[in-house]
Write a protein that holds these residues in place. Structure first.
Motif, PDB file in Angstrom:
ATOM      1  N   LYS A  34       0.830  -1.200   0.000  1.00  0.00           N
ATOM      2  CA  LYS A  34       0.000   0.000   0.000  1.00  0.00           C
ATOM      3  C   LYS A  34       0.863   1.249   0.000  1.00  0.00           C
ATOM      4  O   LYS A  34       1.950   1.266   0.555  1.00  0.00           O
ATOM      5  CB  LYS A  34      -0.904   0.028   1.243  1.00  0.00           C
ATOM      6  CG  LYS A  34      -1.935  -1.078   1.281  1.00  0.00           C
ATOM      7  CD  LYS A  34      -2.808  -0.935   2.514  1.00  0.00           C
ATOM      8  CE  LYS A  34      -3.838  -2.029   2.587  1.00  0.00           C
ATOM      9  NZ  LYS A  34      -4.696  -1.884   3.782  1.00  0.00           N
ATOM     10  N   THR A  38      -3.705   3.122  -0.188  1.00  0.00           N
ATOM     11  CA  THR A  38      -4.217   2.563  -1.440  1.00  0.00           C
ATOM     12  C   THR A  38      -3.394   1.344  -1.828  1.00  0.00           C
ATOM     13  O   THR A  38      -2.164   1.387  -1.802  1.00  0.00           O
ATOM     14  CB  THR A  38      -4.125   3.623  -2.570  1.00  0.00           C
ATOM     15  OG1 THR A  38      -4.896   4.758  -2.183  1.00  0.00           O
ATOM     16  CG2 THR A  38      -4.648   3.075  -3.883  1.00  0.00           C
ATOM     17  N   ILE A  39      -4.072   0.264  -2.206  1.00  0.00           N
ATOM     18  CA  ILE A  39      -3.359  -0.941  -2.641  1.00  0.00           C
ATOM     19  C   ILE A  39      -2.680  -0.680  -3.972  1.00  0.00           C
ATOM     20  O   ILE A  39      -3.314  -0.260  -4.943  1.00  0.00           O
ATOM     21  CB  ILE A  39      -4.336  -2.134  -2.770  1.00  0.00           C
ATOM     22  CG1 ILE A  39      -4.920  -2.476  -1.400  1.00  0.00           C
ATOM     23  CG2 ILE A  39      -3.631  -3.349  -3.378  1.00  0.00           C
ATOM     24  CD1 ILE A  39      -6.045  -3.498  -1.454  1.00  0.00           C
ATOM     25  N   THR A  40      -1.362  -0.909  -4.000  1.00  0.00           N
ATOM     26  CA  THR A  40      -0.596  -0.711  -5.238  1.00  0.00           C
ATOM     27  C   THR A  40       0.026  -2.008  -5.736  1.00  0.00           C
ATOM     28  O   THR A  40       0.573  -2.058  -6.829  1.00  0.00           O
ATOM     29  CB  THR A  40       0.524   0.333  -5.029  1.00  0.00           C
ATOM     30  OG1 THR A  40       1.389  -0.129  -3.988  1.00  0.00           O
ATOM     31  CG2 THR A  40      -0.045   1.696  -4.667  1.00  0.00           C
ATOM     32  N   LYS A  52      -0.265  -3.936  -8.845  1.00  0.00           N
ATOM     33  CA  LYS A  52      -1.690  -4.207  -8.954  1.00  0.00           C
ATOM     34  C   LYS A  52      -2.027  -4.663 -10.380  1.00  0.00           C
ATOM     35  O   LYS A  52      -2.766  -5.631 -10.566  1.00  0.00           O
ATOM     36  CB  LYS A  52      -2.489  -2.953  -8.582  1.00  0.00           C
ATOM     37  CG  LYS A  52      -3.984  -3.175  -8.574  1.00  0.00           C
ATOM     38  CD  LYS A  52      -4.764  -2.114  -7.834  1.00  0.00           C
ATOM     39  CE  LYS A  52      -4.597  -0.738  -8.372  1.00  0.00           C
ATOM     40  NZ  LYS A  52      -5.529   0.226  -7.769  1.00  0.00           N
ATOM     41  N   SER A  91      -8.882  -7.539   2.158  1.00  0.00           N
ATOM     42  CA  SER A  91      -8.834  -6.431   3.119  1.00  0.00           C
ATOM     43  C   SER A  91      -8.351  -6.866   4.500  1.00  0.00           C
ATOM     44  O   SER A  91      -7.953  -6.034   5.314  1.00  0.00           O
ATOM     45  CB  SER A  91     -10.205  -5.769   3.233  1.00  0.00           C
ATOM     46  OG  SER A  91     -11.166  -6.698   3.671  1.00  0.00           O
ATOM     47  N   THR A  95      -0.305  -5.683   5.533  1.00  0.00           N
ATOM     48  CA  THR A  95       0.420  -4.810   4.607  1.00  0.00           C
ATOM     49  C   THR A  95       1.893  -5.188   4.641  1.00  0.00           C
ATOM     50  O   THR A  95       2.455  -5.431   5.713  1.00  0.00           O
ATOM     51  CB  THR A  95       0.246  -3.343   5.009  1.00  0.00           C
ATOM     52  OG1 THR A  95      -1.146  -3.019   4.972  1.00  0.00           O
ATOM     53  CG2 THR A  95       1.018  -2.417   4.086  1.00  0.00           C
TER      54      THR A  95
END
Length: 98
Positions: A34, A38-40, A52, A91, A95
């Motif tokens: 992240k 935001t998930i990258t 992603k 979710s 991380t």
């Protein structure tokens, strides 16, 4: 009167654009990369970290199991396939550092 209620699982599946069939040796996602929340990217079960976009392409090719492809505006991303448990949802994953 017939009950036409849609369960959460059906609703979640309907939100997916594509549900790729994973190959027998497909990896699974074990962590999220992240930036500012935001998930990258995604960490795979073999320890490899992919962006992603790479994750979406791998999933479409059957290389990642347990996920479907969805989109928001012009961006595709991965979503967990609903299976009745929350602890393996993307979710819920830790991380990781890229």
């Amino acid at each position: 009167m017939e009950n036409n209620k849609i369960d959460g699982s059906s609703l979640a599946m309907a939100a997916l654009d594509d549900i790729p069939q994973p190959k027998e040796n497909a990896k699974h996602i074990t962590g999220l990369v992240k930036e500012s929340g935001t998930i990258t990217g995604y960490q795979l079960s073999d320890g490899v970290i992919v962006s992603k976009e790479e994750g979406v392409q791998l999933a479409k090719a059957g290389e990642i199991s347990g996920v479907g492809v969805a989109h928001r505006k012009d961006t595709e991303y991965l979503k967990s396939l609903p299976d009745g448990t929350e602890n393996n949802n993307l979710s819920s994953l830790p991380t990781v550092k890229s």
